[in-house]
Design a protein around this motif. Structure first.
Motif, PDB file in Angstrom:
ATOM      1  N   ARG A  60      56.720  48.958  60.080  1.00  0.00           N
ATOM      2  CA  ARG A  60      58.095  49.085  59.574  1.00  0.00           C
ATOM      3  C   ARG A  60      58.106  48.904  58.062  1.00  0.00           C
ATOM      4  O   ARG A  60      58.531  47.864  57.556  1.00  0.00           O
ATOM      5  CB  ARG A  60      58.985  48.054  60.241  1.00  0.00           C
ATOM      6  CG  ARG A  60      59.118  48.291  61.731  1.00  0.00           C
ATOM      7  CD  ARG A  60      60.057  47.265  62.348  1.00  0.00           C
ATOM      8  NE  ARG A  60      60.405  47.597  63.702  1.00  0.00           N
ATOM      9  CZ  ARG A  60      59.613  47.423  64.759  1.00  0.00           C
ATOM     10  NH1 ARG A  60      58.420  46.939  64.607  1.00  0.00           N
ATOM     11  NH2 ARG A  60      60.028  47.735  65.965  1.00  0.00           N
ATOM     12  N   PRO A  61      57.641  49.922  57.338  1.00  0.00           N
ATOM     13  CA  PRO A  61      57.514  49.787  55.880  1.00  0.00           C
ATOM     14  C   PRO A  61      58.844  49.633  55.147  1.00  0.00           C
ATOM     15  O   PRO A  61      58.864  49.258  53.983  1.00  0.00           O
ATOM     16  CB  PRO A  61      56.792  51.068  55.453  1.00  0.00           C
ATOM     17  CG  PRO A  61      57.017  52.030  56.566  1.00  0.00           C
ATOM     18  CD  PRO A  61      57.183  51.220  57.815  1.00  0.00           C
ATOM     19  N   ASN A  62      59.955  49.884  55.822  1.00  0.00           N
ATOM     20  CA  ASN A  62      61.262  49.788  55.171  1.00  0.00           C
ATOM     21  C   ASN A  62      61.961  48.459  55.422  1.00  0.00           C
ATOM     22  O   ASN A  62      63.171  48.366  55.266  1.00  0.00           O
ATOM     23  CB  ASN A  62      62.172  50.934  55.632  1.00  0.00           C
ATOM     24  CG  ASN A  62      61.626  52.274  55.196  1.00  0.00           C
ATOM     25  OD1 ASN A  62      61.011  52.386  54.148  1.00  0.00           O
ATOM     26  ND2 ASN A  62      61.824  53.279  56.011  1.00  0.00           N
ATOM     27  N   PRO A  64      63.795  45.488  54.686  1.00  0.00           N
ATOM     28  CA  PRO A  64      64.475  45.170  53.433  1.00  0.00           C
ATOM     29  C   PRO A  64      64.247  43.708  53.013  1.00  0.00           C
ATOM     30  O   PRO A  64      64.766  42.788  53.625  1.00  0.00           O
ATOM     31  CB  PRO A  64      65.952  45.435  53.754  1.00  0.00           C
ATOM     32  CG  PRO A  64      66.051  45.220  55.231  1.00  0.00           C
ATOM     33  CD  PRO A  64      64.715  45.599  55.808  1.00  0.00           C
ATOM     34  N   GLU A 100      69.690  47.653  53.619  1.00  0.00           N
ATOM     35  CA  GLU A 100      69.668  49.044  54.031  1.00  0.00           C
ATOM     36  C   GLU A 100      69.319  49.086  55.512  1.00  0.00           C
ATOM     37  O   GLU A 100      68.773  48.143  56.055  1.00  0.00           O
ATOM     38  CB  GLU A 100      68.648  49.833  53.211  1.00  0.00           C
ATOM     39  CG  GLU A 100      67.252  49.246  53.260  1.00  0.00           C
ATOM     40  CD  GLU A 100      66.303  49.921  52.294  1.00  0.00           C
ATOM     41  OE1 GLU A 100      65.438  50.654  52.805  1.00  0.00           O
ATOM     42  OE2 GLU A 100      66.433  49.711  51.090  1.00  0.00           O
ATOM     43  N   LYS A 101      69.652  50.174  56.154  1.00  0.00           N
ATOM     44  CA  LYS A 101      69.347  50.271  57.594  1.00  0.00           C
ATOM     45  C   LYS A 101      67.842  50.255  57.817  1.00  0.00           C
ATOM     46  O   LYS A 101      67.099  50.925  57.146  1.00  0.00           O
ATOM     47  CB  LYS A 101      69.945  51.550  58.163  1.00  0.00           C
ATOM     48  CG  LYS A 101      71.341  51.385  58.651  1.00  0.00           C
ATOM     49  CD  LYS A 101      71.709  52.516  59.555  1.00  0.00           C
ATOM     50  CE  LYS A 101      72.967  52.113  60.288  1.00  0.00           C
ATOM     51  NZ  LYS A 101      73.359  53.075  61.259  1.00  0.00           N
ATOM     52  N   CYS A 102      67.463  49.481  58.763  1.00  0.00           N
ATOM     53  CA  CYS A 102      66.052  49.341  59.119  1.00  0.00           C
ATOM     54  C   CYS A 102      65.982  49.171  60.623  1.00  0.00           C
ATOM     55  O   CYS A 102      66.718  48.360  61.184  1.00  0.00           O
ATOM     56  CB  CYS A 102      65.455  48.137  58.388  1.00  0.00           C
ATOM     57  SG  CYS A 102      63.816  47.715  58.918  1.00  0.00           S
ATOM     58  N   GLU A 103      65.112  49.923  61.291  1.00  0.00           N
ATOM     59  CA  GLU A 103      65.051  49.855  62.751  1.00  0.00           C
ATOM     60  C   GLU A 103      64.701  48.461  63.257  1.00  0.00           C
ATOM     61  O   GLU A 103      64.954  48.130  64.396  1.00  0.00           O
ATOM     62  CB  GLU A 103      64.080  50.893  63.295  1.00  0.00           C
ATOM     63  CG  GLU A 103      62.644  50.635  62.914  1.00  0.00           C
ATOM     64  CD  GLU A 103      61.728  51.724  63.431  1.00  0.00           C
ATOM     65  OE1 GLU A 103      60.829  51.388  64.201  1.00  0.00           O
ATOM     66  OE2 GLU A 103      61.924  52.895  63.068  1.00  0.00           O
TER      67      GLU A 103
END
Length: 106
Positions: A60-62, A64, A100-103
């Motif tokens: 999950r590189p995103n 936040p 920010e949206k992150c799964e």
């Protein structure tokens, strides 16, 4: 571990490199407080935590992390019944609310 050994290993340089990679004051404080250990259980636990963090970032590189603020002071203040200021409440809110949206969070 004894100080002469740490100096020979240039442990302080390793810690400073780690501190420079940290993006939050909490992370920098934690990095500065690191000390090597010779306890096998502690080393294994630390390696497992590092592996988990690397896997989280890989999968999950995103994630936040940009909104993280040092809220230790306000949390201690609230714990003893102190009244928090609006800026302290905003810092707490922005730390716990994904930027920010992150799964990972949805």
């Amino acid at each position: 571990m004894k100080e002469p050994i740490l100096q020979k290993l240039e442990f302080h340089k390793i810690v400073e490199k780690l501190v420079n990679l940290c993006t939050s004051s909490i992370g920098k404080d934690e990095a500065r407080s690191l000390q090597p250990s010779t306890k096998r259980w502690y080393i294994e636990e630390s390696l497992a935590e590092t592996t988990e963090a690397k896997e989280t970032i890989r999968l999950r590189p995103n994630v936040p992390l940009a909104g993280i603020k040092d809220i230790r002071g306000p949390l201690k203040k609230a714990e003893v019944g102190g009244m928090l200021e609006p800026d302290e409440l905003l810092a707490i809110a922005s730390t716990f609310e994904p930027q920010e949206k992150c799964e990972l969070f949805y």
